[in-house]
Motif scaffolding. Sequence first.
Motif, PDB file in Angstrom:
ATOM      1  N   HIS A   2      25.736   0.653  50.515  1.00 42.43           N
ATOM      2  CA  HIS A   2      26.673  -0.228  49.816  1.00 42.43           C
ATOM      3  C   HIS A   2      26.387  -1.682  50.201  1.00 42.43           C
ATOM      4  O   HIS A   2      25.685  -1.949  51.187  1.00 42.43           O
ATOM      5  N   SER A   3      27.013  -2.597  49.476  1.00 41.10           N
ATOM      6  CA  SER A   3      26.793  -4.012  49.758  1.00 41.10           C
ATOM      7  C   SER A   3      27.197  -4.347  51.202  1.00 41.10           C
ATOM      8  O   SER A   3      28.321  -4.064  51.618  1.00 41.10           O
ATOM      9  N   GLY A   4      26.273  -4.914  51.941  1.00 44.96           N
ATOM     10  CA  GLY A   4      26.517  -5.307  53.329  1.00 44.96           C
ATOM     11  C   GLY A   4      26.013  -4.294  54.350  1.00 44.96           C
ATOM     12  O   GLY A   4      25.927  -4.600  55.541  1.00 44.96           O
ATOM     13  N   ASP A   5      25.657  -3.091  53.898  1.00 43.67           N
ATOM     14  CA  ASP A   5      25.228  -2.060  54.851  1.00 43.67           C
ATOM     15  C   ASP A   5      23.849  -2.366  55.448  1.00 43.67           C
ATOM     16  O   ASP A   5      22.974  -2.918  54.782  1.00 43.67           O
ATOM     17  N   ILE A   6      23.687  -1.949  56.694  1.00 43.53           N
ATOM     18  CA  ILE A   6      22.412  -2.143  57.392  1.00 43.53           C
ATOM     19  C   ILE A   6      21.891  -0.779  57.810  1.00 43.53           C
ATOM     20  O   ILE A   6      22.615   0.011  58.427  1.00 43.53           O
ATOM     21  N   CYS A   7      20.652  -0.502  57.444  1.00 44.58           N
ATOM     22  CA  CYS A   7      20.079   0.796  57.782  1.00 44.58           C
ATOM     23  C   CYS A   7      18.798   0.536  58.570  1.00 44.58           C
ATOM     24  O   CYS A   7      18.041  -0.386  58.255  1.00 44.58           O
ATOM     25  N   ILE A   8      18.599   1.277  59.634  1.00 50.15           N
ATOM     26  CA  ILE A   8      17.523   0.964  60.571  1.00 50.15           C
ATOM     27  C   ILE A   8      16.667   2.191  60.834  1.00 50.15           C
ATOM     28  O   ILE A   8      17.184   3.276  61.111  1.00 50.15           O
ATOM     29  N   MET A   9      15.350   2.019  60.733  1.00 47.88           N
ATOM     30  CA  MET A   9      14.417   3.103  61.042  1.00 47.88           C
ATOM     31  C   MET A   9      13.555   2.631  62.207  1.00 47.88           C
ATOM     32  O   MET A   9      12.821   1.652  62.075  1.00 47.88           O
ATOM     33  N   SER A  10      13.651   3.331  63.322  1.00 44.62           N
ATOM     34  CA  SER A  10      12.883   2.913  64.500  1.00 44.62           C
ATOM     35  C   SER A  10      12.335   4.150  65.204  1.00 44.62           C
ATOM     36  O   SER A  10      12.652   5.285  64.822  1.00 44.62           O
ATOM     37  N   GLY A  11      11.529   3.916  66.225  1.00 45.67           N
ATOM     38  CA  GLY A  11      11.022   5.019  67.052  1.00 45.67           C
ATOM     39  C   GLY A  11      10.416   6.137  66.226  1.00 45.67           C
ATOM     40  O   GLY A  11       9.574   5.900  65.360  1.00 45.67           O
ATOM     41  N   GLU A  12      10.875   7.368  66.460  1.00 46.41           N
ATOM     42  CA  GLU A  12      10.316   8.547  65.780  1.00 46.41           C
ATOM     43  C   GLU A  12      10.473   8.508  64.267  1.00 46.41           C
ATOM     44  O   GLU A  12       9.787   9.209  63.540  1.00 46.41           O
ATOM     45  N   CYS A  13      11.431   7.716  63.819  1.00 49.43           N
ATOM     46  CA  CYS A  13      11.745   7.697  62.387  1.00 49.43           C
ATOM     47  C   CYS A  13      11.100   6.503  61.671  1.00 49.43           C
ATOM     48  O   CYS A  13      11.187   6.369  60.461  1.00 49.43           O
ATOM     49  N   ARG A  14      10.398   5.654  62.456  1.00 54.22           N
ATOM     50  CA  ARG A  14       9.854   4.405  61.910  1.00 54.22           C
ATOM     51  C   ARG A  14       8.857   4.659  60.766  1.00 54.22           C
ATOM     52  O   ARG A  14       8.739   3.858  59.843  1.00 54.22           O
ATOM     53  N   LEU A  15       8.120   5.764  60.851  1.00 53.09           N
ATOM     54  CA  LEU A  15       7.104   6.036  59.822  1.00 53.09           C
ATOM     55  C   LEU A  15       7.541   7.131  58.846  1.00 53.09           C
ATOM     56  O   LEU A  15       6.709   7.766  58.186  1.00 53.09           O
ATOM     57  N   ALA A  16       8.839   7.331  58.750  1.00 54.06           N
ATOM     58  CA  ALA A  16       9.337   8.384  57.853  1.00 54.06           C
ATOM     59  C   ALA A  16       9.265   7.934  56.391  1.00 54.06           C
ATOM     60  O   ALA A  16       9.383   6.740  56.088  1.00 54.06           O
ATOM     61  N   TYR A  17       9.054   8.898  55.503  1.00 57.59           N
ATOM     62  CA  TYR A  17       9.099   8.613  54.069  1.00 57.59           C
ATOM     63  C   TYR A  17      10.515   8.226  53.665  1.00 57.59           C
ATOM     64  O   TYR A  17      11.494   8.798  54.161  1.00 57.59           O
ATOM     65  N   HIS A  18      10.604   7.254  52.772  1.00 63.06           N
ATOM     66  CA  HIS A  18      11.915   6.854  52.247  1.00 63.06           C
ATOM     67  C   HIS A  18      11.745   6.350  50.821  1.00 63.06           C
ATOM     68  O   HIS A  18      10.626   6.032  50.396  1.00 63.06           O
TER      69      HIS A  18
END
Length: 316
Positions: free
Chosen positions: A237-253
């Motif tokens: 939603h507007s304003g949301d922050i989503c973070i991919m780091s560590g083990e998930c940094r190279l995940a498909y999205h």
Amino acid sequence: MEKFKESFKLYKRKKPPPDYSNVIDFTKIDAEDRQVCSLILEKQSCDVLDGMIPFTSWKAYQHRKIPGFYFISNPFTPDGQRKWIKRCLNDFPLKPNITNLDVNYSDLIRERNVWSMHLDADSTDEEKQLLHKLRWSTLGYHHNWDTKKYTADRYTPFPDDLSCLSRCIAHGIGFPHFKAEAAIVNYYHLDSTLSGHTDHSEFDHISPLISISFGQTAVFLLGGLTKDIDPIALYLHSGDICIMSGECRLAYHAVPKILRTPTSELPYHEGDDDTVNGRKVEDTFEPFESYLQSSRINMNVRQVLCDGQEFPKDES
Ligand SMILES: O=C(O)CCC(=O)C(=O)O
Ligand SMILES: [Fe+2]
């Protein structure tokens, strides 16, 4: 078919509309949620960042089964959102930043501002329409979409305010040394999608990818290291922050769908008065709201080099 593709097709579908009941909505999480749980953020040196609610009130989550994935549910004040939306439309597409319009429309744009051209009554229809053709703008190290590389020579200073915001977010999830070195600002319309991919051009594959969304809601898919892994789906939603780091940094999205929310329900909505808090009509946020009625903006911030790493010689 690969599970990621199957899910992408499902959520992209118009008719019949898909069942959204499995899409995680972080505004409706309770303590017993099977998939996600609250996260206590690391203490910050600054308590209040301009345009944000106090740090201690931020609502952060992690996924029980996806290490390295974090979510912060809109920590912006309405004014804070308005500030970033203006930055994304009025400032970030400007030179020396690079946009998708540079290749085909440089003669038309020259050094001019696409946002102002859109609003200027004297602009031609072609000039006014350019804003709707804007798809991305890059900041800092400018990702080269053809070679899929960053190089030392395609660099302009990263905006201080976005660097400060990103540092604060990264610090909160345990990356106190994060350096914002590159960003892609994505502009979506209601029929836009972003297909499944990984962001692997950066040299640093551990530091967080920080994604900040404004405007219309997206359905976001987050899978694993291959497309065989069934992704989770969540709303941004507007304003949301989503973070991919560590083990998930190279995940498909991917972003298979943008959903329309009435403007009056969006957190930056100013009301229908033509004078707001005594400001004159031309200072109101109305033109930005109008653009966002059918658009979504995503600022996607990355660290390119590992801590202490110099740009590899053969890359420049
Ligand atoms: O728009 C989004 O939420 C994701 C954008 C993205 O994945 C990217 O820019 O690499
Ligand atoms: Fe991405």
